[in-house]
Design an enzyme around this catalytic site. Structure first.
Site, PDB file in Angstrom:
ATOM      1  CB  SER A   1     -25.955  25.025   5.078  1.00  0.00           C
ATOM      2  OG  SER A   1     -24.836  24.472   4.439  1.00  0.00           O
TER       3      SER A   1
ATOM      4  CG  ASP B   1     -27.604  17.338   4.383  1.00  0.00           C
ATOM      5  OD1 ASP B   1     -26.907  17.394   3.352  1.00  0.00           O
ATOM      6  OD2 ASP B   1     -27.694  18.275   5.191  1.00  0.00           O
TER       7      ASP B   1
ATOM      8  CG  HIS C   1     -27.670  20.766   2.596  1.00  0.00           C
ATOM      9  ND1 HIS C   1     -27.276  20.605   3.903  1.00  0.00           N
ATOM     10  CD2 HIS C   1     -27.167  21.969   2.205  1.00  0.00           C
ATOM     11  CE1 HIS C   1     -26.561  21.648   4.285  1.00  0.00           C
ATOM     12  NE2 HIS C   1     -26.481  22.490   3.279  1.00  0.00           N
TER      13      HIS C   1
END
Length: 729
Positions: A585, A673, A705
């Protein structure tokens, strides 16, 4: 890789061993019982989760313990029997008296039937109710998440309150028709009830949802089950612009208290976003009116009612801005209707003072028996500690200041018996219990280990603090420092220089606390030193640190990580020619920045669902406000970015530096995601391929995610370890 097959077997055996350490998720204390000799004891029910690699799923199991106490100390505690697996339970909750238990259970459908949901009520030795919620058809699926979901007993123990998806009318296309059955005329054919008749032309209407991990949640409704009457009431009267959740019964069972989230003009992602406009409401079940209890211009969550039914504490943030912030603790007095601030946000962390509240939620049961003090855990720089808060005076005391350093979490407190979880980077989660001392003596808390976890051999760790050079200071928030946790293999030749894996966290407003983490521990056992960087902007260091980062992503956070890497390479026995990056991320965003901005430092890179191009992400993510906020731009739902704003977003993105990348890059992407859609990683993959750089992409269907599916997590580790070993030889 030479000798690849033996290495693969060795790695898989290591991962299998470390992934078997269970995580401790919930705890519940039973009612006090008295022995024939006058001593008091109670049962402690705990739930754990564990990865089952053979079944490729996370399993849940429970274990019970007995705690003998005299009200001021624990006399004896120990396990009662062995553990057993929990199957198909979505939610469970003990009644206030501890004599009943409610369970929401999923039951696989038979044949072509869909999966069903049952609400069960158990007494101490049998199931007394089993209600088929699917067959009753009053609502859609019951929410079992921790964002909206709840299962709350009324104080009278006659009703249950929960949250479910609103029943959606059946829809069909304009041209859908059913042939009449043979042997019947139009007059004989039973017509569906008007409310059940399908709505034509609504079959393909888009229904908004609440984003990452909440894609099945659109319109939540509050539901009340009358246990005796076997009837369900879907509460009406909640304003149309609100989505209700986190509900519980008001004192005297006259109504329900809930958090309502605004969902107009459209829904934004809610998971890990404690900055969404919301407020506390009371729904009066006798008069049917809905009343606002808190300010309606803030973000609130985690309301908790005191044992005496007089006060509700809850957490509060500002709306929009950073998704995670230093929160305020607020308290509403049920009878005076007065709201007070118990704890304000803390600008700067200082040792010996309360660091501020940085938690996703308060414990489900957080009140002491005196209905005056509450317990919470919070990040304090790179560790996590437990504090008691006096809601009348706002004074705070650490219950873990003299306990081992690591990561402490409150699981529950009941009748001043306190249950907590503790772990370190080299020690998996263990179960701790204590009796909360009387007010003013809390620092004397004595923790007892009820379920030990033997430390994982071969890992040493420590926390170091860094200060950026004067030229990198923030003009408004000067003097901020930050931390890093360095893990090292403690076995093997001490003179040998170790390869280094650098891991910045995601968020960016989150934090690595010194607790058990599977990937870093496993990499350490493979033979890597692992550097976990809490750059400026991380939680646990004060609100000033959080506020310093928006507008400076791609520079301030990147320089902090690079400074940290250069410092440990100077001060530790590490091999500067074998340094790699691993990040997910925003951690992937930083990793991609670092291999572009400092190509001479890094020799391999592994990224999981990375943010690569903020400008292309803004139109596809469930959190478009993040893209503008972290770039340093204001977010308005009705505003479109202008050319200068698009340019700024692109300018702060790692794709800008792709021409300078030389390190081989392994990408891992979750197909589902919603937060950082996989097109981000694909964009980077194509840019690398076009430049002839070594790259590999792993695509995980059914994963979002977090890439937390058991199979994806295991495969991700193996591929990551082999990639690092290959390119850091």
């Amino acid at each position: 890789v030479p000798q690849a097959q033996p290495r693969v077997e060795e790695l898989s055996e290591l991962y299998r061993e470390l992934s078997q350490h269970p995580g401790l998720s919930t705890a519940c204390l039973g009612p006090d019982l008295t022995t024939q000799y006058g001593g008091k004891y109670c049962s402690l029910y705990t739930e754990w989760s564990q990865r089952d690699l053979a079944r490729a799923e996370n399993i849940k199991f429970c274990r019970q313990y007995l705690i003998f106490h005299d009200g001021s100390s624990i006399v004896y505690s120990g396990p009662a029997g062995t553990c057993s697996e929990i199957k198909d339970e979505l939610l469970s909750r003990e009644s206030p008296s501890g004599t009943l238990k409610a369970v929401l259970r999923k039951v696989p459908g038979k044949g072509k039937e869909k999966e069903k949901q049952f609400l069960e009520v158990w007494d101490q030795n049998r199931k007394v109710k089993s209600i088929d919620l699917t067959a009753l058809d009053k609502h859609g699926s019951v929410y079992d998440d921790d964002q909206f979901g709840c299962l709350a007993w009324s104080h009278s123990e006659t009703h249950l309150l929960y949250v479910a998806e609103k029943k959606r009318p059946k829809a069909e296309s304009f041209f859908e028709s059913k042939a009449p059955e043979l042997g019947t005329s139009d007059e004989d054919t039973e017509q569906p009830k008007k409310e059940d008749a399908p709505v034509k032309g609504e079959k393909f209407v888009y229904h908004e949802d609440w984003g990452e991990t909440l894609s099945t949640h659109s319109v939540p409704v509050l539901c009340v089950l009358d246990i005796e009457g076997n009837s369900i009431l879907v509460l009406e009267g909640i304003p149309e612009h609100l989505s209700p959740g986190q509900a519980f019964w008001s004192p005297e069972d006259t109504g329900v208290v809930f958090v309502g989230w605004w969902h107009e003009p459209f829904r934004l992602g809610l998971r890990h976003c404690t900055n969404r406009r919301s407020a506390l409401f009371y729904m009066d079940l006798t008069g049917g009116r809905c009343e606002l209890l808190s300010e309606d211009t803030k973000a609130v969550w985690s309301p908790r009612l005191s044992p005496d039914g007089c006060r509700i504490v809850y957490l509060e943030n500002n709306v929009l801005g950073p998704h995670q912030q230093c929160s305020r603790l607020r308290m509403y007095d049920w009878y005076t209707r007065h709201t007070s601030t118990v704890l304000e946000a803390v600008p700067r962390q200082t040792w010996g003072a309360f660091p501020g509240i940085y938690c996703g939620a308060l414990p489900g049961m957080c009140w002491a028996a005196d209905s005056r003090r509450i317990l919470l855990d919070t990040a304090q720089r790179s560790q996590q500690d437990v504090f008691v808060v006096d809601t009348a005076t706002g004074t705070t005391t650490s219950l873990t200041a003299d306990a081992p350093q690591g990561s402490w979490s409150v699981l529950t407190i009941d009748r001043d018996l306190l249950v907590a979880r503790f772990s370190t980077p080299s020690c998996p989660p263990m179960l701790k219990v204590a009796v909360l001392p009387t007010a003013g003596h809390e620092a004397q808390t004595k923790w007892i280990c009820l379920q030990d976890a033997p430390p994982v051999p071969g890992i040493t760790w420590g926390i170091r603090t860094l200060q950026c050079p004067p030229e990198q200071e923030h003009p408004q928030y000067g003097g901020l420092d930050f931390d890093a946790i360095l893990m090292r293999p403690s076995e093997g030749p001490t003179a040998q220089k170790l390869p280094l894996v650098v891991m910045p966290h995601g968020g960016p407003h989150s934090v690595f606390t010194a607790g058990w983490m599977l990937y870093p521990a496993a990499l350490c056992r493979v033979g890597f030193a692992v550097l976990l960087v809490n750059y400026r902007g991380s939680l646990g260091f004060g609100q000033d640190s959080v506020d310093s980062l928006p507008g400076n992503v791609g520079t301030q956070d990147v320089r902090d990580v690079q400074l940290c890497v250069e410092r440990v390479l100077q001060e530790e026995t590490l091999d500067a020619s074998r340094v790699a990056l691993v990040g997910g991320s925003h951690g992937g965003f930083l990793a991609c920045h670092l291999i572009g901005q400092f190509p001479d430092t890094y020799h391999a890179c592994v990224v999981r669902n990375p943010v690569v191009n903020i400008a292309s992400m803004v139109a596809t993510t469930d959190i478009p406000d993040w893209c503008l906020t972290e770039t340093g731009l204001p977010y308005k739902p009705d505003a479109l970015p202008d050319l200068a704003q698009w340019t700024k977003m692109l300018h702060k993105s790692p794709i800008r530096y792709v021409e300078q990348v030389r390190a081989p890059v392994l990408l891992m992407l979750g197909e589902d995601d919603r937060r950082v859609p996989p097109k981000q990683g694909l964009e980077y993959y194509r840019a690398l391929k076009a430049r002839g750089l070594p790259t590999r992409l792993l695509w995980y269907p059914g994963n979002n995610h977090a890439l937390a599916g058991v199979e994806a997590e295991a495969d991700g580790f193996m591929n990551m370890a082999l990639w690092l070993l290959k390119h850091l030889q």
